[in-house]
Motif scaffolding. Structure first.
Motif, mmCIF file in Angstrom:
data_model
loop_
_atom_site.group_PDB
_atom_site.id
_atom_site.type_symbol
_atom_site.label_atom_id
_atom_site.label_comp_id
_atom_site.label_asym_id
_atom_site.label_seq_id
_atom_site.Cartn_x
_atom_site.Cartn_y
_atom_site.Cartn_z
ATOM 1 N N ARG A 2 0.743 -1.218 -0.140
ATOM 2 C CA ARG A 2 -0.055 -0.005 0.058
ATOM 3 C C ARG A 2 0.831 1.303 -0.046
ATOM 4 N NH1 ARG A 2 -5.381 -0.604 0.354
ATOM 5 N NH2 ARG A 2 -6.247 -2.632 0.970
ATOM 6 N N SER A 3 1.948 1.323 0.751
ATOM 7 C CA SER A 3 2.950 2.272 0.513
ATOM 8 C C SER A 3 3.710 2.536 -0.551
ATOM 9 C CB SER A 3 3.723 2.488 2.108
ATOM 10 O OG SER A 3 4.654 1.254 1.688
ATOM 11 N N GLU A 4 3.980 1.375 -1.225
ATOM 12 C CA GLU A 4 4.724 1.328 -2.425
ATOM 13 C C GLU A 4 4.216 0.522 -3.522
ATOM 14 O OE1 GLU A 4 8.875 0.528 -2.079
ATOM 15 O OE2 GLU A 4 9.324 2.511 -0.663
ATOM 16 N N PRO A 5 2.790 0.913 -3.865
ATOM 17 C CA PRO A 5 2.218 0.171 -4.989
ATOM 18 C C PRO A 5 2.958 -0.017 -6.308
ATOM 19 C CG PRO A 5 1.329 2.349 -4.913
ATOM 20 C CD PRO A 5 2.173 2.006 -4.036
ATOM 21 N N LEU A 6 2.562 -1.192 -6.865
ATOM 22 C CA LEU A 6 3.174 -1.363 -8.169
ATOM 23 C C LEU A 6 2.524 -0.322 -9.188
ATOM 24 C CD1 LEU A 6 3.916 -4.362 -10.377
ATOM 25 C CD2 LEU A 6 2.132 -3.003 -11.281
ATOM 26 N N LEU A 7 3.503 0.358 -9.863
ATOM 27 C CA LEU A 7 2.902 1.566 -10.884
ATOM 28 C C LEU A 7 3.426 1.143 -12.382
ATOM 29 C CD1 LEU A 7 3.705 4.723 -8.747
ATOM 30 C CD2 LEU A 7 1.314 3.425 -9.090
ATOM 31 N N GLY A 8 2.444 1.136 -13.322
ATOM 32 C CA GLY A 8 3.126 0.811 -14.710
ATOM 33 C C GLY A 8 2.208 1.426 -15.661
ATOM 34 N N MET A 9 2.623 1.277 -16.829
ATOM 35 C CA MET A 9 2.252 1.765 -18.100
ATOM 36 C C MET A 9 2.379 0.707 -19.169
ATOM 37 S SD MET A 9 4.476 5.281 -19.358
ATOM 38 C CE MET A 9 4.001 4.978 -21.067
ATOM 39 N N MET A 10 1.209 0.713 -20.306
ATOM 40 C CA MET A 10 1.364 -0.097 -21.346
ATOM 41 C C MET A 10 1.041 0.622 -22.406
ATOM 42 S SD MET A 10 -0.279 -3.769 -20.012
ATOM 43 C CE MET A 10 0.985 -4.692 -21.264
ATOM 44 N N LEU A 11 1.689 0.641 -23.443
ATOM 45 C CA LEU A 11 1.409 1.158 -24.788
ATOM 46 C C LEU A 11 1.308 0.046 -26.040
ATOM 47 C CD1 LEU A 11 1.232 4.136 -26.581
ATOM 48 C CD2 LEU A 11 3.510 3.883 -26.880
ATOM 49 N N LYS A 12 0.041 0.248 -26.368
ATOM 50 C CA LYS A 12 -0.024 -0.736 -27.548
ATOM 51 C C LYS A 12 0.557 -0.388 -29.012
ATOM 52 C CE LYS A 12 -4.912 -2.367 -26.211
ATOM 53 N NZ LYS A 12 -6.062 -2.535 -26.576
ATOM 54 N N LEU A 13 1.223 -1.238 -29.582
ATOM 55 C CA LEU A 13 1.982 -0.895 -31.073
ATOM 56 C C LEU A 13 0.996 -1.164 -32.228
ATOM 57 C CD1 LEU A 13 5.403 -2.021 -30.106
ATOM 58 C CD2 LEU A 13 4.581 0.228 -29.778
ATOM 59 N N ASP A 14 1.094 -0.252 -33.285
ATOM 60 C CA ASP A 14 0.258 -0.572 -34.469
ATOM 61 C C ASP A 14 1.470 -1.398 -35.292
ATOM 62 O OD1 ASP A 14 -0.764 -0.485 -36.905
ATOM 63 O OD2 ASP A 14 -1.545 1.510 -36.520
ATOM 64 N N ILE A 15 0.757 -2.648 -35.739
ATOM 65 C CA ILE A 15 1.674 -3.466 -36.609
ATOM 66 C C ILE A 15 1.935 -2.847 -37.916
ATOM 67 C CG2 ILE A 15 -0.342 -4.658 -37.407
ATOM 68 C CD1 ILE A 15 3.329 -6.113 -36.797
ATOM 69 N N ARG A 16 1.012 -1.774 -38.239
ATOM 70 C CA ARG A 16 1.175 -1.286 -39.769
ATOM 71 C C ARG A 16 2.144 -0.196 -39.595
ATOM 72 N NH1 ARG A 16 -5.145 0.176 -40.168
ATOM 73 N NH2 ARG A 16 -4.662 0.439 -38.321
ATOM 74 N N LEU A 17 2.216 0.480 -38.573
ATOM 75 C CA LEU A 17 3.350 1.444 -38.271
ATOM 76 C C LEU A 17 4.902 0.679 -37.995
ATOM 77 C CD1 LEU A 17 4.183 4.511 -37.812
ATOM 78 C CD2 LEU A 17 3.647 4.020 -35.359
ATOM 79 N N VAL A 18 4.684 -0.121 -37.415
ATOM 80 C CA VAL A 18 5.844 -1.091 -37.062
ATOM 81 C C VAL A 18 6.607 -1.401 -38.636
ATOM 82 C CG1 VAL A 18 7.280 -3.025 -36.136
ATOM 83 C CG2 VAL A 18 5.478 -1.816 -34.834
ATOM 84 N N ALA A 19 5.580 -1.992 -39.378
ATOM 85 C CA ALA A 19 6.219 -2.581 -40.808
ATOM 86 C C ALA A 19 6.428 -1.433 -41.504
ATOM 87 C CB ALA A 19 4.883 -3.189 -41.588
ATOM 88 N N GLN A 20 5.728 -0.110 -41.447
ATOM 89 C CA GLN A 20 6.165 0.990 -42.401
ATOM 90 C C GLN A 20 7.473 1.538 -41.922
ATOM 91 O OE1 GLN A 20 3.276 3.910 -42.098
ATOM 92 N NE2 GLN A 20 4.925 5.581 -42.652
ATOM 93 N N VAL A 21 7.801 1.485 -40.935
ATOM 94 C CA VAL A 21 9.082 2.308 -40.206
ATOM 95 C C VAL A 21 10.327 1.325 -40.623
ATOM 96 C CG1 VAL A 21 10.129 2.678 -38.240
ATOM 97 C CG2 VAL A 21 7.778 3.572 -38.429
ATOM 98 N N ALA A 22 9.968 -0.116 -40.264
ATOM 99 C CA ALA A 22 10.976 -1.029 -40.730
ATOM 100 C C ALA A 22 11.368 -0.939 -42.224
ATOM 101 C CB ALA A 22 10.513 -2.406 -40.161
ATOM 102 N N PHE A 23 10.366 -0.852 -43.061
ATOM 103 C CA PHE A 23 10.593 -0.718 -44.376
ATOM 104 C C PHE A 23 11.540 0.556 -44.629
ATOM 105 C CE2 PHE A 23 9.495 1.057 -48.391
ATOM 106 C CZ PHE A 23 9.670 0.230 -49.270
ATOM 107 N N GLU A 24 11.244 1.627 -44.024
ATOM 108 C CA GLU A 24 11.935 2.822 -44.196
ATOM 109 C C GLU A 24 13.226 2.856 -43.764
ATOM 110 O OE1 GLU A 24 9.657 5.911 -42.390
ATOM 111 O OE2 GLU A 24 8.051 6.084 -43.983
#
Length: 323
Positions: free
Chosen positions: A116-138
């Motif tokens: 309670r004094s030090e809770p787990l804190l986190g964030m998640m960011l979904k990735l767009d597979i189309r953006l990954v493929a486009q950037v990897a191509f470039e």
């Protein structure tokens, strides 16, 4: 001729890494991100933001291992520790590390350190597979990598990547600018991921024509069509594999059979319908593709450790107690 932004930016990153290196993430930065997460997650739970791909998470204590779905994306913890099991593979991660998930897939996860004094804190960011493929191509990174593939991997969080994650969280305080600036920051994140030590894992799922890429397409289809009756021969043919080869590749990646994968997807969806939309067990089981209510109840209890009504009641009580 002007270089595409992704190629120019990747070369800048490589020069910085090769000549001067990055400094460690500073304590004030870590504290700022923790404070930002707590603004959005001031009680236990998972919280959406004005940026649909970004969620915040908080837990005040150690939890039991629990099945859940991890999407294609990255996660960072600023406080506390978690453990993730994919099949028989176990991953531990906490502050200073980045968790990369390259498929939408069922896993078993639990909090291993939080209070309670030090809770787990986190964030998640979904990735767009189309953006990954486009950037990897470039960036000319579409060739199949030679490194071993892991559907979920844990890496050291590079300070430059931490910095852009901090900037995207800061952007939430300016919601009127999110639609204009968030895509730029998301592209920078993808560039840094592909240019960093975790880049080879992302390349596995976009390398054209490889078994991993075909399996990624199959898993994406299953994720959207888990209610349908599963025909393994049709799935194997769609992936251009024999049924036995398909089953082996599927198990290597997910740690389970196609039928087990479908079952977990159905049960996870039914759980969310009961918890968030107040459906009863019979309604939820029908909506996710079960024809037998008794079979649904048996499989639900086997996965979550309690019958549907008792499990949902427990989760609601835990949520009320944390508020």
């Amino acid at each position: 001729m002007l270089l595409p932004f992704s190629i120019w930016f990747a070369r800048v990153i490589q020069k910085m890494q090769g000549h001067q290196g990055f400094k460690n993430v500073s304590v004030p930065q870590t504290e700022e991100l923790s404070a930002a997460i707590q603004r959005f997650a001031n009680t236990d739970g998972d919280f959406n933001t004005v940026l649909p791909a970004l969620t915040m998470h908080r837990r005040h204590g150690v939890s039991e291992p629990m099945p859940c779905i991890y999407n294609l994306g990255i996660a960072v913890i600023t406080q506390g520790y978690k453990q993730i099991m994919v099949g028989d593979r176990l991953h531990n991660y906490g502050p200073g590390q980045l968790m990369l998930s390259t498929f939408d897939m069922p896993v078993t996860a639990h909090v291993t350190r939080a209070s309670r004094s030090e809770p787990l804190l986190g964030m998640m960011l979904k990735l767009d597979i189309r953006l990954v493929a486009q950037v990897a191509f470039e960036m000319e990174l579409l060739s199949s990598p030679e490194s071993a593939y892991e559907p979920i991997s844990v890496h050291k969080l590079e300070p430059a990547l931490f910095d852009v994650l901090l900037r995207i969280v800061r952007l939430l305080d300016e919601p009127h600018l999110v639609s204009q600036l968030a895509p730029l920051l998301q592209q920078e994140i993808v560039v840094r991921l592909l240019a960093g030590p975790q880049g080879s894992q992302l390349r596995h799922i976009i390398a054209d024509g490889t078994p991993r890429q075909r399996m990624a397409q199959t898993l994406s289809w299953l994720r959207k069509n888990f209610k349908q009756t599963l025909n393994l021969d049709d799935l194997a043919a769609h992936a251009h594999m024999t049924p036995s080869t398909f089953r082996q590749h599927f198990r290597d990646i997910t740690g389970m059979s196609p039928l087990q994968f479908q079952k977990q997807m159905r049960l996870q969806e039914a759980r969310q319908l009961m918890l968030n939309q107040a459906f009863d067990a019979g309604e939820a089981s029908n909506l996710v593709g079960y024809e037998s209510a008794s079979q649904f109840s048996r499989e639900y209890k086997r996965l979550f450790g309690a019958p549907p009504s008792r499990d949902i009641r427990r989760m609601r009580l835990e949520t009320d107690a944390s508020e």
